[in-house]
Design a protein around this motif. Structure first.
Motif, short mmCIF file in Angstrom:
data_model
loop_
_atom_site.label_atom_id
_atom_site.label_comp_id
_atom_site.label_asym_id
_atom_site.label_seq_id
_atom_site.Cartn_x
_atom_site.Cartn_y
_atom_site.Cartn_z
N GLY A 253 0.78 -1.23 0.00
CA GLY A 253 0.00 0.00 0.00
C GLY A 253 0.81 1.28 0.00
O GLY A 253 0.24 2.36 -0.16
N LEU A 254 2.13 1.20 0.19
CA LEU A 254 2.94 2.41 0.15
C LEU A 254 2.99 2.97 -1.27
O LEU A 254 3.02 2.20 -2.24
CB LEU A 254 4.36 2.14 0.63
N PRO A 255 3.02 4.29 -1.43
CA PRO A 255 3.13 4.87 -2.77
C PRO A 255 4.43 4.44 -3.44
O PRO A 255 5.47 4.32 -2.79
CB PRO A 255 3.11 6.38 -2.51
N ILE A 256 4.37 4.23 -4.74
CA ILE A 256 5.53 3.84 -5.54
C ILE A 256 5.89 4.99 -6.46
O ILE A 256 5.03 5.53 -7.16
CB ILE A 256 5.22 2.58 -6.38
N ARG A 257 7.16 5.35 -6.47
CA ARG A 257 7.62 6.35 -7.44
C ARG A 257 8.33 5.63 -8.57
O ARG A 257 9.29 4.90 -8.35
CB ARG A 257 8.56 7.36 -6.79
N GLN A 258 7.85 5.85 -9.79
CA GLN A 258 8.47 5.24 -10.96
C GLN A 258 9.39 6.27 -11.62
O GLN A 258 8.93 7.29 -12.14
CB GLN A 258 7.41 4.78 -11.96
N SER A 259 10.68 6.00 -11.60
CA SER A 259 11.65 6.90 -12.22
C SER A 259 11.92 6.45 -13.65
O SER A 259 12.17 5.27 -13.90
CB SER A 259 12.97 6.90 -11.44
N ILE A 260 11.87 7.40 -14.58
CA ILE A 260 12.21 7.13 -15.97
C ILE A 260 13.05 8.29 -16.50
O ILE A 260 12.92 9.41 -16.02
CB ILE A 260 10.96 6.93 -16.86
N PRO A 261 13.93 8.05 -17.46
CA PRO A 261 14.71 9.16 -18.03
C PRO A 261 13.79 10.09 -18.82
O PRO A 261 12.80 9.66 -19.41
CB PRO A 261 15.71 8.45 -18.94
N ALA A 262 14.12 11.36 -18.82
CA ALA A 262 13.29 12.37 -19.47
C ALA A 262 13.34 12.23 -20.99
O ALA A 262 14.33 11.75 -21.56
CB ALA A 262 13.74 13.76 -19.06
N PRO A 263 12.30 12.68 -21.69
CA PRO A 263 12.32 12.69 -23.16
C PRO A 263 13.52 13.43 -23.73
O PRO A 263 14.12 13.00 -24.72
CB PRO A 263 11.01 13.38 -23.52
N ALA A 264 13.89 14.55 -23.10
CA ALA A 264 15.05 15.30 -23.58
C ALA A 264 16.31 14.45 -23.52
O ALA A 264 17.21 14.57 -24.37
CB ALA A 264 15.23 16.58 -22.76
N GLN A 265 16.40 13.58 -22.52
CA GLN A 265 17.57 12.72 -22.38
C GLN A 265 17.64 11.73 -23.53
O GLN A 265 18.73 11.40 -24.02
CB GLN A 265 17.51 11.97 -21.05
N LEU A 266 16.49 11.24 -23.98
CA LEU A 266 16.48 10.33 -25.12
C LEU A 266 17.00 11.03 -26.37
O LEU A 266 17.83 10.48 -27.11
CB LEU A 266 15.07 9.80 -25.37
N LEU A 267 16.53 12.24 -26.61
CA LEU A 267 17.01 12.97 -27.78
C LEU A 267 18.52 13.16 -27.71
O LEU A 267 19.23 12.96 -28.71
CB LEU A 267 16.32 14.32 -27.89
#
Length: 496
Positions: A253-267
């Motif tokens: 039940g604890l909140p989950i933070r999903q980290s992903i690289p930013a779109p700018a990082q992909l470019l």
């Protein structure tokens, strides 16, 4: 409704659901004769950022356990009969104790002495907003590192590797709960890199190895990269979905933070060195590339939302690169105009997160490189502050401020009044503990530009942005986490 206490004509209870995922109001405008119910916040993980907006001097607070329901009558019945009516603050008490309540240190009058003591203590912890965060990645345990080496050597199967990853993540989540973190992650244990593994999950992107890695201060990274092999598209089988679902089964039940690289990082990765040749082949019109990146990201984020994700953090080194003129000119041979790049990066990131559901909390973390305790760039936020802090459409900024490379706090003046700043004052690059007094002094200094109630504390970055990890022990890592929590509790007067 038990009216053994006085009510103002306009009065509201605030009711937490038992799984801490929702906050409801029970409101009256006629002194308690009639009540209506409303949903204040569907995701409790966001409350710490907007706590003050839920209270007014003529309101009351009720913290209790209640089944989710859309029927006001059912809540009235529950409140009449329950043995878990714990804390209340009528309007007079609220005005008298306003500062304590807003600081999370006042919990009202106990009006049911027979309520279970353990349950009361748990609720007291839930009422206090918290101001401590973690960026996301943790040191990989040795058994996980060994398993990855065995998998690469063909000595174990993908299924066997996954089983080892699963067990390592279970252990990590238990440690996060034990230390007192209120939002958890999987430590990025299934990734080799903080960014590349996610990029490889899109259609149209492949894993490649370049002639040279990134040049950090005194060290060169591995040379893995991501390049195009077609147009970028959303992948319904992206590994991030399975990874998120697994974490929900052990989060309790604890909140989950999903980290992903930013779109700018992909470019930035796609146009790095010889990778740009593929971009020119696949996308003769760069505008189509930008649209495809934003579309693939947005569809991926919405798919995570459908799985229950309500907290997304965009990790982004592009801004950290832009503050260092020498680094950027070396990497690009002076080809790019950094002012134009700022506009492009801002557009890419904002387009990807435009028109998302209101209860999806999106933040961003800005970094200057974090590889094996080394760094890539130096420079304060001033050159990018107006663009990034003033205009990126996120709820909070995770900003590193652990040493002189990050500059001073003055650029925080660009942060809009409704947004939060998480101060990365505790370095994740070594095991030496910062002094509490120094951290408290720096938090107070930052509060000259952003009010204290909109600030939080965290490490400056993850402890292992790549599987190599930074140069400190696991014990030192958790001591850093505990330090963050202890200082936050002292500054903001919270219970961990």
């Amino acid at each position: 409704m038990d009216k053994s206490y006085s009510l103002a004509p306009d009065f509201s209870w605030f009711i937490f659901s038992p799984d801490e995922t929702a906050l409801y109001t029970l409101q009256t405008t006629d002194g308690g004769e009639n009540w209506t119910q409303g949903l204040v916040e569907g995701h409790m993980g966001r409350l710490r950022y907007r706590k003050a907006s839920y209270y007014t001097p003529d309101s009351g607070i009720l913290v209790t356990s209640v089944n989710k329901t859309s029927e006001a009558a059912a809540i009235q019945e529950f409140l009449r009969d329950t043995q878990k009516l714990v804390y209340q603050s009528a309007s007079k008490t609220f005005v008298e104790h306003y500062d304590e309540i807003m600081a999370g240190t006042f919990h009202g009058e106990i009006i049911n002495e027979e309520c279970d003591e353990k349950w009361r203590n748990e609720i007291m912890c839930q009422t206090a907003a918290y101001h401590y965060e973690i960026v996301g990645s943790f040191l990989r345990p040795e058994e996980l590192k060994q398993a990855r080496e065995q998998f690469e050597a063909g000595q174990i199967t993908a299924e066997e590797l996954k089983a080892i990853e699963d067990e390592a993540i279970r252990t990590l989540v238990a440690k996060q709960k034990a230390v007192g973190l209120k939002t958890i992650s999987d430590g990025e244990f299934r990734r080799s890199y903080w960014h590349l593994d996610f990029f490889w999950g899109f259609k149209g992107i492949e894993h490649n190895v370049m002639d040279q890695g990134y040049l950090f201060h005194g060290e060169e990274t591995r040379a893995d990269s991501a390049r195009l092999n077609g147009r970028i598209q959303y992948n319904p089988n992206h590994p991030v979905f399975e990874e998120y679902v697994f974490l929900t089964t052990i989060a309790d039940g604890l909140p989950i933070r999903q980290s992903i690289p930013a779109p700018a990082q992909l470019l930035a990765e796609l146009v790095r060195g010889s990778n740009e040749d593929r971009v020119n082949e696949v996308y003769p019109d760069r505008e189509v590339l930008y649209q495809d990146i934003a579309k693939a990201y947005r569809e991926t984020i919405l798919a995570l939302y459908e799985l229950g994700c309500r907290d997304i953090k965009l990790d982004d080194c592009t801004w950290g690169m832009l503050v260092d003129k020498n680094f950027w000119e070396t990497m690009t041979n002076g080809v790019y105009d950094t002012q134009q790049l700022q506009k492009l990066y801002l557009r890419l990131n904002n387009d990807a997160i435009a028109d998302l559901p209101e209860d999806l909390h999106v933040t961003t973390h800005v970094c200057r490189g974090n590889y094996h305790s080394t760094w890539a760039t130096s420079g304060g936020y001033e050159p990018i502050a107006d663009t990034l802090l003033g205009n990126q459409d996120v709820a909070a900024f995770f900003l590193e401020f652990d040493d002189d490379r990050s500059g001073d706090f003055e650029p925080l003046r660009f942060v809009p009044a409704e947004k939060q700043v998480v101060l990365g004052l505790v370095t994740s690059k070594d095991g030496k503990l910062e002094g509490k007094d120094t951290l408290i002094s720096r938090i107070k200094e930052a509060s000259q530009y952003v009010p204290l109630e909109r600030l939080s504390l965290s490490p400056q970055c993850g402890f292992a942005s790549t599987e190599e990890g930074n140069i400190l022990t696991e014990e030192e890592q958790w001591a850093k986490v505990s330090l963050v929590i202890d200082v936050a509790n002292e500054v903001w007067g919270q219970k961990a």
